[in-house]
Design a protein around this motif. Structure first.
Motif, mmCIF file in Angstrom:
data_model
loop_
_atom_site.group_PDB
_atom_site.id
_atom_site.type_symbol
_atom_site.label_atom_id
_atom_site.label_comp_id
_atom_site.label_asym_id
_atom_site.label_seq_id
_atom_site.Cartn_x
_atom_site.Cartn_y
_atom_site.Cartn_z
ATOM 1 N N ILE A 144 -5.845 3.042 -6.240
ATOM 2 C CA ILE A 144 -6.074 2.005 -5.233
ATOM 3 C C ILE A 144 -7.545 2.026 -4.822
ATOM 4 C CG2 ILE A 144 -5.404 1.067 -2.988
ATOM 5 C CD1 ILE A 144 -2.826 2.678 -3.146
ATOM 6 N N TYR A 177 1.178 3.788 -3.119
ATOM 7 C CA TYR A 177 0.881 5.204 -2.864
ATOM 8 C C TYR A 177 2.008 6.083 -3.404
ATOM 9 C CZ TYR A 177 0.139 9.497 -0.155
ATOM 10 O OH TYR A 177 -0.034 10.806 0.221
ATOM 11 N N ILE A 184 -7.364 7.254 -5.025
ATOM 12 C CA ILE A 184 -7.405 6.290 -3.929
ATOM 13 C C ILE A 184 -8.743 6.418 -3.215
ATOM 14 C CG2 ILE A 184 -6.293 5.426 -1.850
ATOM 15 C CD1 ILE A 184 -3.729 6.737 -2.723
ATOM 16 N N GLY A 205 -11.383 4.098 -0.426
ATOM 17 C CA GLY A 205 -11.635 2.931 0.408
ATOM 18 C C GLY A 205 -13.093 2.866 0.821
ATOM 19 N N THR A 229 -6.669 -1.207 5.865
ATOM 20 C CA THR A 229 -5.261 -1.280 5.461
ATOM 21 C C THR A 229 -4.780 0.082 4.968
ATOM 22 O OG1 THR A 229 -5.551 -3.602 4.833
ATOM 23 C CG2 THR A 229 -3.619 -2.462 3.967
ATOM 24 N N LEU A 230 -5.597 0.750 4.161
ATOM 25 C CA LEU A 230 -5.247 2.086 3.694
ATOM 26 C C LEU A 230 -4.979 3.020 4.872
ATOM 27 C CD1 LEU A 230 -7.784 2.754 0.782
ATOM 28 C CD2 LEU A 230 -5.294 2.669 0.578
ATOM 29 N N GLY A 234 -9.635 0.157 -1.756
ATOM 30 C CA GLY A 234 -9.623 -0.691 -0.569
ATOM 31 C C GLY A 234 -11.030 -1.132 -0.230
ATOM 32 N N SER A 282 -8.737 10.105 -1.073
ATOM 33 C CA SER A 282 -7.525 10.903 -0.976
ATOM 34 C C SER A 282 -7.835 12.397 -0.908
ATOM 35 C CB SER A 282 -6.632 10.627 -2.188
ATOM 36 O OG SER A 282 -5.535 11.508 -2.235
ATOM 37 N N THR A 306 0.836 -1.206 0.000
ATOM 38 C CA THR A 306 0.000 0.000 0.000
ATOM 39 C C THR A 306 0.865 1.249 0.000
ATOM 40 O OG1 THR A 306 -1.784 -1.148 1.163
ATOM 41 C CG2 THR A 306 -1.795 1.256 1.245
#
Length: 600
Positions: free
Chosen positions: A122, A116, A239, A241, A131-132, A124, A233, A112
């Motif tokens: 990404i 990044y 990114i 999640g 995890t992120l 998640g 993000s 990860t």
């Protein structure tokens, strides 16, 4: 009874492939259970349905395996599974913690962070959102059943449903104008509240959740009881999640379509960087040499190093020997960390250190003195460093030092910095000479004769116009921005930009916060694009570029260091700039001027 003819299928594959082309490769972290790496079929089926090619990433912390894996994928999915060991968050386990999966934790936290740094898109999912958070500065609540009901939320929600995984069992509220909101805009149910975003029904199979998203993410969806259901993000990275399992629901496909689309854009930018040469025309990394930096490593003290240049697909940078301008009554030696007697000695010491770094890493690095050197290094897989001087104070008042530095391989000299010197008045000076001094005129003519570019970043307005009249070769501004968008004396007016273009010069947009955004607001990548496009509007596409000022206080949200420079290309591609124009912006214009100046 159906008959199978293998050759028929093979023929169909070959017939379809030329039309299909290369699809984005999506790496999916595999679960680990009973000595077996496993993956729920919903993950790979959703990736295929979205137009991607799924590959399973086994849980390995081998550094070479991780790095080579990232070289071959275009996006990453962090899949669901067991709890994360709380020790990675600096916490002790609570009694309600379920089984952890030590086989997965370290490999996934590592991949990860590495993904990044490489700007990989990404997604998640469930454990993946956690995890992120853990990998990038956030926190996970080990057992959400132990949390008190948030005030005014209306009671707890059951986050571990008994229904089939395809069945949604609770709702979430999504922040308006978030990436997640835009993905689901056409799938939204009616708004809960005016301006409050939208409501989506999801499934739920977890008892851990993100408790603190950290500074790299913002929360964009919550359940009714306040449990965080999605983060994205804050730094213009692709990114996202989510706490639920979209791979099990028909409504989940838009998320995978988003990821595959971002993966395609990521791959397009990478392939473009293989073909064009990317040059940053100004960085101040040598300022950190006294700290004993490790350029060959990913050194957190500097914004430009070999690893960050590789991650951002940056080919070359012009490293400057920056010389601070002493005030009246100060000595130069009191302004620098090295024990030197003169500005000229200091500049030479900086160049000696750059050459030492290159010599120690000559498999990966090379000094470049001409455009041809840059392209030759790129063909041989080496990054390039060019040499520049920021502040003509380095000449020590001696005209013959122009030749000295030309022979050292310096490609430009920035005439001044923040303060008048013996060459000219600075934009932060006291109008000592009313523009270019007599000595400054001699220096410009000698630079013309010896093939050094004259750089007018930091020059006062009168100095700027004087230099354009004196110089017989095109002028550059290695790191400047547009005064029309940010009223700062370091920036160029539209009239200056037009005059610069009229003599064939170039202006390199810089990433210094105060030169992009007024009123102490934080600038971001979109502000840099706004300055670039204003310059293009005023000067034309043949007179612009990028000079980051990294390690000289340059760096903005979305373009904080060299590892993020590929994001600049992604912004240009999203605005449909042609490859030819992107090459011009990424150094082609600057190198045209360099070649013209060096030809004399």
């Amino acid at each position: 009874m159906k008959h199978f003819h293998l050759q028929t299928y093979i023929d169909e594959v070959y017939a379809a492939f030329p039309a299909a082309g290369r699809r984005p490769v999506i790496g999916i972290t595999g679960n680990y259970e009973d000595s077996t790496c496993k993956l729920g079929r919903g993950y790979y089926q959703s990736v295929i349905a979205a137009g991607g090619v799924p590959v399973v990433i086994p849980p390995s912390a081998d550094k070479e395996v991780l790095m080579n894996t990232l070289d071959h994928i275009d996006a990453l999915i962090l899949s669901g599974g067991a709890d994360i060991n709380p020790l990675y968050c600096g916490e002790e386990p609570v009694p309600g913690l379920h089984g952890i999966n030590q086989e997965r934790d370290l490999p996934e936290l590592l991949i990860t962070r590495l993904a990044y740094n490489r700007q990989l898109p990404i997604l998640g999912i469930c454990r993946g959102i956690q995890t992120l958070a853990v990998a990038l500065g956030g926190k996970v609540k080990q057992d959400i059943s132990l949390s008190p009901d948030p005030v005014g939320r209306g009671g707890k929600v059951k986050h571990s449903q008994d229904a089939d995984r395809s069945e949604p069992t609770h709702s979430i509220t999504i922040t308006e104008n978030s990436t997640l909101f835009n993905i689901y805009k056409e799938h939204m149910l009616p708004l809960l509240l005016e301006g409050a975003g939208g409501r989506l029904f999801v499934n739920s199979f977890h008892h851990q959740a993100v408790s603190d998203a950290g500074d790299k993410f913002r929360v964009v969806a919550t359940a009714k009881d306040g449990v965080i259901e999605a983060i994205e993000s804050t730094e213009f990275k692709s990114i996202l999640g989510v706490q639920w399992h979209p791979e099990c629901m028909e409504e989940g496909l838009p998320l995978f379509q988003w990821l595959v689309g971002e993966a395609q854009a990521y791959r397009q930018a990478h392939e473009l960087h293989n073909r064009v040469l990317t040059l940053d025309t100004h960085c101040d990394t040598p300022m950190f040499f006294p700290q004993g930096i490790h350029f060959e490593q990913r050194d957190s003290r500097i914004l430009v190093d070999l690893h960050k240049m590789t991650e951002g697909r940056q080919d070359a940078t012009i490293m400057v020997a920056y010389l601070p301008q002493p005030k009246i009554g100060e000595t130069f030696s009191s302004k620098v960390d090295f024990d030197v007697q003169s500005p000229t000695e200091y500049a030479d010491l900086i160049f000696d250190k750059i050459e030492e770094i290159v010599s120690q890493n000559d498999r990966y690095l090379g000094i470049a003195r001409t455009p041809g050197d840059l392209y030759d290094n790129k063909r041989h897989g080496r990054k390039s460093i060019m040499l520049g001087i920021e502040n003509g104070l380095a000449l020590g008042g001696q005209l013959q030092n122009v030749k000295h530095f030309a022979e050292r391989g310096v490609v430009y000299i920035t005439l001044c910095h923040n303060g008048d010197n013996d060459l000219c008045d600075s934009c932060r000076g006291c109008n000592t000479h009313n523009g270019i001094s007599r000595f400054g005129e001699q220096v410009i003519r000698e630079m013309n004769r010896l093939g050094l570019m004259v750089d007018l970043s930091h020059a006062g307005d009168k100095s700027f116009y004087d230099a354009l009249d004196i110089s017989q070769t095109p002028i550059v501004c290695s790191h400047s921005s547009c005064r029309a968008l940010c009223d700062h004396p370091r920036n160029l007016t539209d009239d200056q930009m037009r005059r610069l273009a009229a003599v064939g010069g170039v202006m390199q947009i810089t990433l210094y916060n105060g030169f992009l955004k007024s009123q102490a607001k934080e600038a971001n990548i979109l502000d840099s694009i706004a300055h670039l496009e204003h310059a293009i509007h005023v000067m034309g596409i043949d007179h612009v570029g990028l000079g980051t000022d990294f390690d000289g206080d340059g760096g903005i949200c979305g373009l904080r260091d060299s590892s993020e420079l590929i994001q600049f290309t992604r912004q240009l591609l999203s605005r449909h700039y042609s490859e030819r124009d992107i090459q011009k912006i990424w150094g082609g214009n600057f190198l045209r001027v360099m070649a013209q100046v060096q030809k004399r």
